[in-house]
Design a protein around this motif. Structure first.
Motif, PDB file in Angstrom:
ATOM      1  N   GLN A  67       0.803  -1.223   0.000  1.00 40.76           N
ATOM      2  CA  GLN A  67       0.000   0.000   0.000  1.00 40.76           C
ATOM      3  C   GLN A  67       0.835   1.273   0.000  1.00 40.76           C
ATOM      4  OE1 GLN A  67      -0.795  -2.324   2.739  1.00 40.76           O
ATOM      5  NE2 GLN A  67      -2.975  -2.697   2.586  1.00 40.76           N
ATOM      6  N   GLU A  68       1.885   1.311   0.814  1.00 44.09           N
ATOM      7  CA  GLU A  68       2.709   2.525   0.901  1.00 44.09           C
ATOM      8  C   GLU A  68       3.395   2.832  -0.426  1.00 44.09           C
ATOM      9  OE1 GLU A  68       2.971   4.980   3.051  1.00 44.09           O
ATOM     10  OE2 GLU A  68       1.634   4.050   4.524  1.00 44.09           O
ATOM     11  N   ALA A  71       0.846   4.208  -2.841  1.00 42.80           N
ATOM     12  CA  ALA A  71       0.568   5.600  -2.460  1.00 42.80           C
ATOM     13  C   ALA A  71       1.699   6.529  -2.885  1.00 42.80           C
ATOM     14  CB  ALA A  71       0.350   5.692  -0.950  1.00 42.80           C
ATOM     15  N   TRP A  74       1.440   7.111  -6.561  1.00 45.96           N
ATOM     16  CA  TRP A  74       0.295   7.987  -6.832  1.00 45.96           C
ATOM     17  C   TRP A  74       0.677   9.441  -6.517  1.00 45.96           C
ATOM     18  CZ3 TRP A  74      -3.780   8.826  -9.474  1.00 45.96           C
ATOM     19  CH2 TRP A  74      -4.801   9.666  -9.051  1.00 45.96           C
ATOM     20  N   MET A  83       2.295  12.411  -0.127  1.00 43.66           N
ATOM     21  CA  MET A  83       1.290  11.351  -0.225  1.00 43.66           C
ATOM     22  C   MET A  83       1.762  10.112   0.529  1.00 43.66           C
ATOM     23  SD  MET A  83      -1.639  10.268  -1.289  1.00 43.66           S
ATOM     24  CE  MET A  83      -2.102  11.626  -2.340  1.00 43.66           C
ATOM     25  N   ASN A  84       0.851   9.530   1.299  1.00 46.60           N
ATOM     26  CA  ASN A  84       1.120   8.270   1.994  1.00 46.60           C
ATOM     27  C   ASN A  84      -0.161   7.438   1.944  1.00 46.60           C
ATOM     28  OD1 ASN A  84      -0.609   9.217   4.040  1.00 46.60           O
ATOM     29  ND2 ASN A  84       1.110  10.083   5.184  1.00 46.60           N
ATOM     30  N   TYR A  85      -0.112   6.238   2.522  1.00 45.11           N
ATOM     31  CA  TYR A  85      -1.281   5.375   2.421  1.00 45.11           C
ATOM     32  C   TYR A  85      -2.475   5.918   3.199  1.00 45.11           C
ATOM     33  CZ  TYR A  85      -4.476   1.584   2.172  1.00 45.11           C
ATOM     34  OH  TYR A  85      -5.609   0.861   1.946  1.00 45.11           O
ATOM     35  N   LEU A  88      -4.098   8.184   0.741  1.00 41.90           N
ATOM     36  CA  LEU A  88      -4.660   7.412  -0.361  1.00 41.90           C
ATOM     37  C   LEU A  88      -5.905   6.658   0.084  1.00 41.90           C
ATOM     38  CD1 LEU A  88      -4.088   6.372  -3.360  1.00 41.90           C
ATOM     39  CD2 LEU A  88      -3.231   4.341  -2.219  1.00 41.90           C
TER      40      LEU A  88
END
Length: 106
Positions: A67-68, A71, A74, A83-85, A88
C-alpha cells in the motif's frame, strides 16, 4: 494487504479502451487521471505485480500488496510529495461511498 474490486468492471470493455488510453497517456496533465484509472494502469502492467495484482480479473477483484509504495507512486504522479497510504485510503473510502470500488470481506 488490501483486497478490493471495481463495482462495474468488465474486463473486455477495459481491454478495448486500454489501447486508446495508452495513446493518451503521454498527453495527460497532473489532475486529469483518476485514482481508479491509475490503479487499473498498474494492474495491467506486469512490472507492478509485486505492488498490486488481480485476484479474480473477470470480476474486477484485485489486491494491493504494498500500500505505501502504491501511495508513493500515486503521489509522484500527482506531484504531491507528502502522499502516503493514510491519504490514499481516504480517496479509497470516498470510492467506497460512491460505489466505484468495494472492499472484499476476507
Amino acid at each position: 494487504m488490501l483486497i478490493l474490486f471495481f463495482s462495474n468492471f468488465i474486463s473486455t470493455e477495459h481491454t478495448e479502451q486500454s489501447n486508446s488510453k495508452k495513446e493518451q497517456k503521454q498527453t495527460r496533465y497532473k489532475n486529469t487521471i483518476h485514482l481508479w484509472e491509475f490503479l487499473l494502469e498498474l494492474l495491467e502492467d506486469e512490472r507492478y505485480i509485486s505492488l498490486i495484482s488481480w485476484t479474480r480479473k473477470e470480476e474486477g477483484e484485485f489486491k494491493i500488496k504494498r500500500q505505501e509504495e502504491v501511495a508513493r507512486r500515486w503521489g509522484r504522479l500527482k506531484q504531491r510529495a507528502g502522499m502516503n497510504y493514510d491519504k490514499l485510503s481516504r480517496a479509497l473510502r470516498y470510492y467506497y461511498q460512491k460505489g466505484i470500488i468495494k472492499k472484499v470481506s476476507i
